[in-house]
Design a protein around this motif. Sequence first.
Motif, short mmCIF file in Angstrom:
data_model
loop_
_atom_site.label_atom_id
_atom_site.label_comp_id
_atom_site.label_asym_id
_atom_site.label_seq_id
_atom_site.Cartn_x
_atom_site.Cartn_y
_atom_site.Cartn_z
N UNK A 21 -47.55 6.90 -7.63
CA UNK A 21 -46.37 7.54 -7.06
C UNK A 21 -46.40 9.00 -7.45
N UNK A 22 -45.62 9.78 -6.76
CA UNK A 22 -45.55 11.20 -7.07
C UNK A 22 -44.80 11.36 -8.39
N UNK A 23 -45.52 11.75 -9.43
CA UNK A 23 -44.92 11.97 -10.74
C UNK A 23 -45.37 13.35 -11.18
N UNK A 24 -44.42 14.21 -11.44
CA UNK A 24 -44.74 15.54 -11.90
C UNK A 24 -44.48 15.59 -13.39
N UNK A 25 -45.53 15.89 -14.15
CA UNK A 25 -45.39 15.97 -15.59
C UNK A 25 -45.51 17.43 -16.01
N UNK A 26 -44.81 17.75 -17.07
CA UNK A 26 -44.88 19.08 -17.64
C UNK A 26 -45.35 18.96 -19.08
N UNK A 27 -46.16 19.92 -19.49
CA UNK A 27 -46.62 19.96 -20.87
C UNK A 27 -45.71 20.91 -21.64
N UNK A 28 -45.13 20.41 -22.72
CA UNK A 28 -44.22 21.23 -23.51
C UNK A 28 -44.61 21.16 -24.99
N UNK A 29 -44.37 22.25 -25.66
CA UNK A 29 -44.60 22.33 -27.10
C UNK A 29 -43.34 21.85 -27.81
N UNK A 30 -43.51 20.94 -28.76
CA UNK A 30 -42.37 20.38 -29.50
C UNK A 30 -42.72 20.34 -30.99
N UNK A 31 -41.74 19.96 -31.78
CA UNK A 31 -41.97 19.71 -33.21
C UNK A 31 -42.07 18.21 -33.40
N UNK A 32 -42.73 17.80 -34.46
CA UNK A 32 -42.93 16.37 -34.71
C UNK A 32 -41.61 15.61 -34.80
N UNK A 33 -40.55 16.25 -35.24
CA UNK A 33 -39.25 15.59 -35.36
C UNK A 33 -38.39 15.62 -34.12
N UNK A 34 -38.88 16.22 -33.03
CA UNK A 34 -38.08 16.33 -31.81
C UNK A 34 -37.98 14.98 -31.08
N UNK A 35 -36.90 14.79 -30.30
CA UNK A 35 -36.67 13.51 -29.62
C UNK A 35 -37.82 13.07 -28.70
N UNK A 70 -47.50 26.68 -22.68
CA UNK A 70 -46.49 27.68 -23.04
C UNK A 70 -45.46 27.88 -21.93
N UNK A 71 -45.79 27.50 -20.72
CA UNK A 71 -44.92 27.78 -19.59
C UNK A 71 -44.20 26.55 -19.05
N UNK A 72 -44.61 25.38 -19.45
CA UNK A 72 -44.04 24.17 -18.88
C UNK A 72 -44.53 23.94 -17.46
N UNK A 73 -45.67 24.51 -17.11
CA UNK A 73 -46.24 24.40 -15.78
C UNK A 73 -46.51 22.95 -15.40
N UNK A 74 -46.35 22.63 -14.13
CA UNK A 74 -46.65 21.29 -13.65
C UNK A 74 -48.13 21.04 -13.81
N UNK A 75 -48.49 19.84 -14.29
CA UNK A 75 -49.88 19.60 -14.63
C UNK A 75 -50.57 18.49 -13.85
N UNK A 76 -49.88 17.43 -13.46
CA UNK A 76 -50.64 16.32 -12.88
C UNK A 76 -49.80 15.53 -11.89
N UNK A 126 -47.76 20.73 -31.62
CA UNK A 126 -47.62 19.38 -31.08
C UNK A 126 -47.22 19.52 -29.62
N UNK A 127 -47.95 18.85 -28.73
CA UNK A 127 -47.70 18.95 -27.30
C UNK A 127 -47.40 17.57 -26.73
N UNK A 128 -46.47 17.54 -25.78
CA UNK A 128 -46.20 16.30 -25.06
C UNK A 128 -46.15 16.59 -23.56
N UNK A 129 -46.54 15.59 -22.79
CA UNK A 129 -46.33 15.60 -21.35
C UNK A 129 -45.06 14.82 -21.11
N UNK A 130 -44.17 15.37 -20.30
CA UNK A 130 -42.93 14.69 -19.98
C UNK A 130 -42.78 14.57 -18.48
N UNK A 131 -42.17 13.48 -18.07
CA UNK A 131 -41.80 13.21 -16.69
C UNK A 131 -40.29 13.05 -16.72
#
Length: 171
Positions: free
Chosen positions: A20-34, A9-15, A72-77
């Motif tokens: 290499x240093x990769x910061x991913x955020x977990x975000x809630x999206x809709x199935x049709x989102x890019x 819910x917060x987009x907090x850094x997760x991993x 629907x959740x995605x991790x993004x870098x």
Amino acid sequence: MSLLREPWQTGQELALTRRTLVIVKCVSVRLGDPEVVPLLLDLHREYETRYGDGDSVHDVDGAEFEAPSGGFLVLVDGDTTVAGGGLRQFNATTAEVKRMWTNPAYRRQGHARTILRELESLARSLGYERMRLETGYAQPEALALYRSLGFTDIGNYGIYEHASGFELALT
């Protein structure tokens, strides 16, 4: 009402990855989102490669992954989708995980585990008592992951003849 929020819910850094240093955020999206487009495209390609038929990535209506019974959740870098998965209602007490995927460039770094734990948290917050999923025989890494996270093998429960079903108690 609690002011505490789950990481999704917060987009907090997760991993942080090992390479290499990769910061991913977990975000809630809709199935049709890019952010979901590369997930569905590569999942389709992967199913075609492993099973010869990738059409099943489109067999669920996107509305099933929306509140109040799913998400629907995605991790993004940055602009890159790293991993993702959806949660939908299977029945009144059970949520079903669908569309689990990890970007091939980010595999073997714990991102699938992170997404599953975030989906588990989401399922709990939606009041589900169990979470279930199914995977195919040609995905040994998924079979191993689900077992390592405490999912119990429940046998085939869905429409795919040679799939293995798994369930996790959330209570």
